[in-house]
Write an enzyme that holds these catalytic residues in place. Structure first.
Site, PDB file in Angstrom:
ATOM      1  N   GLN A  86      73.907  38.159  52.647  1.00  0.00           N
ATOM      2  CA  GLN A  86      75.259  37.730  53.017  1.00  0.00           C
ATOM      3  C   GLN A  86      76.269  38.827  52.679  1.00  0.00           C
ATOM      4  O   GLN A  86      76.291  39.361  51.583  1.00  0.00           O
ATOM      5  CB  GLN A  86      75.610  36.419  52.277  1.00  0.00           C
ATOM      6  N   LYS A 107      73.704  27.631  55.744  1.00  0.00           N
ATOM      7  CA  LYS A 107      72.534  28.207  56.413  1.00  0.00           C
ATOM      8  C   LYS A 107      71.240  27.624  55.827  1.00  0.00           C
ATOM      9  O   LYS A 107      70.322  27.259  56.562  1.00  0.00           O
ATOM     10  CB  LYS A 107      72.547  29.739  56.274  1.00  0.00           C
ATOM     11  N   ASP A 154      69.560  38.874  60.996  1.00  0.00           N
ATOM     12  CA  ASP A 154      71.005  39.035  61.231  1.00  0.00           C
ATOM     13  C   ASP A 154      71.275  40.064  62.331  1.00  0.00           C
ATOM     14  O   ASP A 154      72.397  40.169  62.818  1.00  0.00           O
ATOM     15  CB  ASP A 154      71.691  39.517  59.949  1.00  0.00           C
TER      16      ASP A 154
HETATM   17  N1  GUN Z   1      79.341  37.824  56.717  1.00  0.00           N
HETATM   18  C1  GUN Z   1      80.113  37.433  57.736  1.00  0.00           C
HETATM   19  N2  GUN Z   1      79.347  37.080  58.778  1.00  0.00           N
HETATM   20  C2  GUN Z   1      78.083  37.259  58.419  1.00  0.00           C
HETATM   21  C3  GUN Z   1      76.830  37.063  59.078  1.00  0.00           C
HETATM   22  O1  GUN Z   1      76.725  36.661  60.236  1.00  0.00           O
HETATM   23  N3  GUN Z   1      75.720  37.353  58.339  1.00  0.00           N
HETATM   24  C4  GUN Z   1      75.797  37.817  57.078  1.00  0.00           C
HETATM   25  N4  GUN Z   1      74.655  38.100  56.454  1.00  0.00           N
HETATM   26  N5  GUN Z   1      76.934  38.012  56.441  1.00  0.00           N
HETATM   27  C5  GUN Z   1      78.073  37.732  57.113  1.00  0.00           C
END
Ligand code: GUN
Length: 292
Positions: free
Chosen positions: A96, A52, A119
């Protein structure tokens, strides 16, 4: 069978974002700034956050990674989020998941300013999504919408089956597919671990979204000929013959299912890169909303 190439579609979207960010720069406008929080050293999470941050860099979006040890307390994390909420330079905040067990995820998600919640996990953004109002759409289902749009997949009037009812993927996906609008207007069935006659539901579907996190769960005999199959699963399965010691498996038995499909996403290279493109899109959107 044709492949829904998330790497290619994601790159096209990221290039479009890069141009928009560059345009902002020439106009003297604020450049988007994403704050990413990683707690602990989970291998998959570290890889995802790294991807990311790298994608932000390539699109000209600023990013700051806040990496904490796995013994971080909930209080300390909430304090960090408060600081980022109050920092006018930060447009988007991403924590995350999963988090270590001493930290309650719901508390952390609720602490993020909904206007910086790129998110789309905050209950306010989930409520806005449910009502079809502008907010932030969670990156994975949003990425799937963008992928369906990129390949001009017709969804109106189709039977869609979503397998998995998580707040992050399955549930928002079911709402998006049923809403009026792009990649919508489907008749949606949301299946989960307690669904009876699961195979019958899936066999009826024109569009299947598999988001249950069980490697190769969806088999060829569950799929209607000509279906569009979207595989959200990405599980690390031990494989000593690989240099990394593992291989990535989707929720769909790709080699046997793909010959039956009209379209299918590969794993890796399908939904994953679209999730990243959608996150960048949300981060740019957050910056535009906050600063014009
Ligand atoms: N863990 C699994 N998928 C995601 C996501 O799309 N965003 C975040 N922050 N954590 C995750």
């Amino acid at each position: 069978m044709q492949v829904l190439d998330g790497k290619k579609a994601g790159q096209a979207i990221r290039e479009e974002i890069r141009l928009q960010v560059a345009q902002r720069l020439t106009e003297g406008k604020k450049i988007p700034h994403l704050a990413a929080i990683l707690v602990g050293n989970n291998g998959a999470s570290t890889t995802y956050v790294g991807a990311k941050v790298k994608a932000c860099e390539e699109a000209g979006i600023r990013s700051t990674l806040h990496h904490f040890e796995s013994d971080l307390t909930e209080f300390q994390l909430l304090e960090k989020i408060r600081d980022l909420n109050n920092d006018p330079d930060i447009d988007g905040i991403l924590v995350q998941l999963p988090l270590p067990k001493q930290i309650r995820e719901e508390e952390v998600i609720r602490a993020i300013d909904p206007e910086k919640d790129v998110d789309g996990f905050h209950p306010i953004n989930q409520g806005l999504l449910m009502q079809g109002l502008p907010g932030f759409i969670p990156a994975t289902p949003y990425g799937i919408v963008l992928l369906l749009q990129h390949y001009k997949i017709e969804t109106t009037g189709k039977e869609a089956v979503v397998i998995g009812r998580s707040n992050i993927v399955g549930r928002p996906m079911s709402i998006l597919l049923s809403q009026p609008g792009p990649a919508g207007n489907c008749t949606v069935t949301l299946c989960h671990s307690k669904t009876q006659n699961l195979n019958e539901h899936i066999r009826r579907a024109d569009i299947v979204v598999a988001a249950l996190g069980q490697p190769e769960f969806v088999k060829a005999d569950m799929i209607k000929a000509g279906a569009v199959v979207i595989d959200v699963g990405i599980t690390r399965v031990d494989n000593p013959s690989k240099k990394s010691g593992f291989e990535l498996k989707g929720d769909v038995d790709f080699s046997n299912v793909s010959p039956l499909c009209s379209w299918i996403t590969p794993v890796p290279g399908g939904v994953g890169p679209m999730t990243i493109a959608a996150l960048l899109q949300n981060t740019l959107l957050a910056c535009v909303r906050r600063n014009n």
